[in-house]
Design a protein around this motif. Sequence first.
Motif, PDB file in Angstrom:
ATOM      1  N   VAL A  31      72.676  94.557  13.227  1.00  0.00           N
ATOM      2  CA  VAL A  31      73.685  95.643  12.763  1.00  0.00           C
ATOM      3  C   VAL A  31      72.808  96.887  12.387  1.00  0.00           C
ATOM      4  O   VAL A  31      73.151  98.083  12.978  1.00  0.00           O
ATOM      5  N   PHE A  32      71.572  96.616  11.732  1.00  0.00           N
ATOM      6  CA  PHE A  32      70.698  97.797  11.654  1.00  0.00           C
ATOM      7  C   PHE A  32      70.207  98.720  12.722  1.00  0.00           C
ATOM      8  O   PHE A  32      70.446  99.748  12.969  1.00  0.00           O
ATOM      9  N   MET A  33      69.650  97.792  13.762  1.00  0.00           N
ATOM     10  CA  MET A  33      69.279  98.244  15.216  1.00  0.00           C
ATOM     11  C   MET A  33      70.606  98.934  15.952  1.00  0.00           C
ATOM     12  O   MET A  33      70.356 100.001  16.607  1.00  0.00           O
ATOM     13  N   ARG A  34      71.625  98.252  15.549  1.00  0.00           N
ATOM     14  CA  ARG A  34      72.846  98.868  16.512  1.00  0.00           C
ATOM     15  C   ARG A  34      73.308 100.198  16.044  1.00  0.00           C
ATOM     16  O   ARG A  34      73.469 101.184  16.949  1.00  0.00           O
ATOM     17  N   TYR A  35      73.511 100.275  14.390  1.00  0.00           N
ATOM     18  CA  TYR A  35      73.941 101.654  13.984  1.00  0.00           C
ATOM     19  C   TYR A  35      73.063 102.491  13.571  1.00  0.00           C
ATOM     20  O   TYR A  35      73.437 103.573  13.513  1.00  0.00           O
ATOM     21  N   SER A  39      70.594 100.805  19.410  1.00  0.00           N
ATOM     22  CA  SER A  39      70.048 100.088  20.335  1.00  0.00           C
ATOM     23  C   SER A  39      70.099  98.629  20.037  1.00  0.00           C
ATOM     24  O   SER A  39      69.242  98.042  19.309  1.00  0.00           O
ATOM     25  N   PRO A  40      71.327  97.942  20.279  1.00  0.00           N
ATOM     26  CA  PRO A  40      71.421  96.575  19.641  1.00  0.00           C
ATOM     27  C   PRO A  40      70.499  95.614  20.660  1.00  0.00           C
ATOM     28  O   PRO A  40      70.131  95.838  21.683  1.00  0.00           O
ATOM     29  N   VAL A  41      70.330  94.312  19.946  1.00  0.00           N
ATOM     30  CA  VAL A  41      69.325  93.276  20.313  1.00  0.00           C
ATOM     31  C   VAL A  41      70.367  92.518  20.884  1.00  0.00           C
ATOM     32  O   VAL A  41      71.000  91.736  20.042  1.00  0.00           O
ATOM     33  N   ASN A  42      70.469  92.308  22.280  1.00  0.00           N
ATOM     34  CA  ASN A  42      71.252  91.375  22.981  1.00  0.00           C
ATOM     35  C   ASN A  42      71.286  89.844  22.401  1.00  0.00           C
ATOM     36  O   ASN A  42      72.152  89.196  22.188  1.00  0.00           O
ATOM     37  N   TRP A  43      70.004  89.321  22.192  1.00  0.00           N
ATOM     38  CA  TRP A  43      69.728  87.940  22.132  1.00  0.00           C
ATOM     39  C   TRP A  43      69.972  87.506  20.785  1.00  0.00           C
ATOM     40  O   TRP A  43      70.286  86.198  20.665  1.00  0.00           O
TER      41      TRP A  43
END
Length: 166
Positions: A31-35, A39-43
Amino acid sequence: MSRINRIWSLIEDVTSGLLISVAALLTFYNVFMRYVFQSPVNWVSEVVRFMVIWGAFIGAAVALRENSHIKVDLLYAVLPRPMKKVVSLFANTVGLMFSLFLIWQGSILVSFVKARGQVSFDVEIPMFLVYLAVPIGGLFLAIRFLERIYKIFVSPQTKELGDGER
C-alpha cells in the motif's frame, strides 16, 4: 505430555502468528509503495494470499486449542454431566473425522497439482506448496481434536470435556 503439548502449542502460535504478521507487513509495504511512490509491487498480493491461507489453516488449530471457535452452547449448558460427555465426544469425533477428510483429500489435491507442475503466476512458487496447507492444517486440527477426545475420557471436571472454558 505437557512438555510436548507446550512445544506443539509454541510451534502453532509462532507459525500462525508469524505468517499473519508478515502478511500484514507486506500488505502495508505494498500500500505504501502504491500510494506514496505510485509503484505497486506485483508479487506482494500473491505472497500475502498464500501466507494468509497457511496462517488460517494453522490458526484454526490454535483457535480449537483455545476453545475460540464459534459455538452455540445454550443447550449444552443445561445438559446433565453424562450427556455433556456424550455430546462433547460426538462433536469432537465429527471434528476429527473432518480433519482426517482434509488430510486425505488435501493430499490428493497436492499430488494432483504437483504432478502437473503448476506454479503461481507472479512469483512462480510451486502451487503444491500452497495447497499443502490443507493436509497440514488438517493434521494440526486432528491433533487438537484427539487431545480434546482424550481429555473427555480422563478429566473428571465438566469444563475439561473439550467444550468448556480453558
